[in-house]
Write an enzyme that holds these catalytic residues in place. Structure first.
Site, PDB file in Angstrom:
ATOM      1  N   LEU A 126       0.850  -1.195   0.000  1.00  0.00           N
ATOM      2  CA  LEU A 126       0.000   0.000   0.000  1.00  0.00           C
ATOM      3  C   LEU A 126       0.880   1.237   0.000  1.00  0.00           C
ATOM      4  O   LEU A 126       1.605   1.509   0.957  1.00  0.00           O
ATOM      5  CB  LEU A 126      -0.909   0.001   1.224  1.00  0.00           C
ATOM      6  N   HIS A 230       6.910   2.538  11.736  1.00  0.00           N
ATOM      7  CA  HIS A 230       7.554   3.707  11.130  1.00  0.00           C
ATOM      8  C   HIS A 230       6.585   4.888  11.187  1.00  0.00           C
ATOM      9  O   HIS A 230       5.366   4.721  11.062  1.00  0.00           O
ATOM     10  CB  HIS A 230       7.894   3.389   9.674  1.00  0.00           C
TER      11      HIS A 230
END
Length: 336
Positions: A126, A230
């Protein structure tokens, strides 16, 4: 209008551009143009098939601006992982330590290499370009994956997985990799990431330790990023949690990012979706509408109104779906 559609052969240049923009640590896109081109070919065959069961195929989708034809993002669904190509993760376990003589009792955490999710499906790859962010594009791309699964549950495994990118420094290095994996691989994080994406992962089995790794003996820099996402993936994690995904102590062997999962039929978008016949009209709530057809799969985000067994959607959305009145679509409607 933005739409998600099955990838085509002529998407290769845009696919390569998205790969370049994703940068280091985005494992599924850290591959050469030849590998990306091969993925498109395999995806085309997968969409055209009538498998009816998991076949280790990957369904690659693209986010497209229907007016300009520009590709602004991508995503994919793998119908099965961990069968012919092992799907390795670290599983964090708790070990009870005790000694009556020393009068000590405590728990210690350790990681072991596992392939626990063989046969499950996976959503991933994605990525949305900067030009498309902030207008619901990422959510459209993400939710569309579950509408694709709902179009034929028989093609997919019992659970759906999602690996989130772990913490990576600005220079592209990973604190987890540096202290945990690098001593065994003797290569850079980027080299290991690319090899994992492009190979059958035999090198992982060959080189990774066969024994447990105790978390308490790792440097703090490595411990503090285990299971962390992240900064650019925090929104994706929130959306996965909204879909019903949970983190259960499995992490990526390279960057320590979390692996999340949900029972396939419990993913919220798929579970809350219904099939209706199309009628032309203006909508009163936001929805995502898909063709519910693998061979001609597309989806759009648009205003919808449901009346009895029909869904009213604007003519522009029908054109983007390449469908007309009386044809059947799958619809997820916002509850807010």
């Amino acid at each position: 209008m933005l739409r998600v559609r099955a990838a085509r052969r002529d998407d290769i240049d845009a696919f390569v551009a998205l790969s370049d923009a994703a940068g280091t640590g985005f494992t599924s896109l850290s591959v050469t143009p030849d590998v990306l081109a091969a993925r498109l070919e395999k995806s085309i065959s997968a969409f055209a098939s009538n498998a009816g069961k998991p076949t280790e195929s990957t369904y690659q989708m693209m986010l497209e601006d229907t007016e300009s034809g520009k590709i602004l993002g991508c995503s994919a669904v793998k119908d099965a992982v961990g069968i012919s190509k092992p799907y390795y993760d670290f599983k964090i376990i708790t070990l009870a330590q005790s000694s009556a003589e020393a009068d000590r009792r405590f728990d210690m955490k350790a990681m072991i290499l596992v392939n626990d999710f063989a046969g499950c499906s996976e959503v991933g790859t994605l990525f949305v370009s900067d030009a498309a962010r902030g207008n619901g594009a990422g959510r459209l791309v993400a939710q569309t994956r579950y509408l694709l699964i709902a179009a034929d549950y028989g093609r997919f495994g019992p659970h759906v997985l999602a690996e989130l990118r772990g913490v990576v420094r600005e220079d592209g290095s990973s604190p987890f990799f540096d202290h945990v994996s690098k001593p065994f691989f003797r290569m850079t994080f980027d080299e290991a990431d690319r090899l994992s994406a492009a190979s059958d992962n035999q090198f992982i089995l060959d080189l990774m330790p066969k024994h447990m790794i105790y978390l308490d003996i790792l440097p703090e820099a490595a411990r503090e990023v285990i299971g962390q996402t992240h900064e650019h993936g925090r929104g994706a994690r929130r959306l996965l949690e909204w879909e019903g995904f949970t983190y259960n102590g499995y992490v990526d062997i390279f960057d320590g990012g979390p692996l999340m999962s949900v029972p396939t039929r419990e993913a919220r978008t798929a579970r809350e979706s219904d099939r209706f016949e199309i009628a032309t009209g203006e909508g009163d709530i936001t929805g995502i509408v898909s063709t519910d057809d693998f061979q001609n799969f597309r989806s759009v985000r648009t205003a919808v109104t449901v009346k009895d067994d029909k869904v009213l959607i604007p003519a522009e959305a029908q054109a983007a779906l390449e469908l007309g009145e009386g044809e059947t679509v799958r619809v997820w409607r916002s509850q807010s």
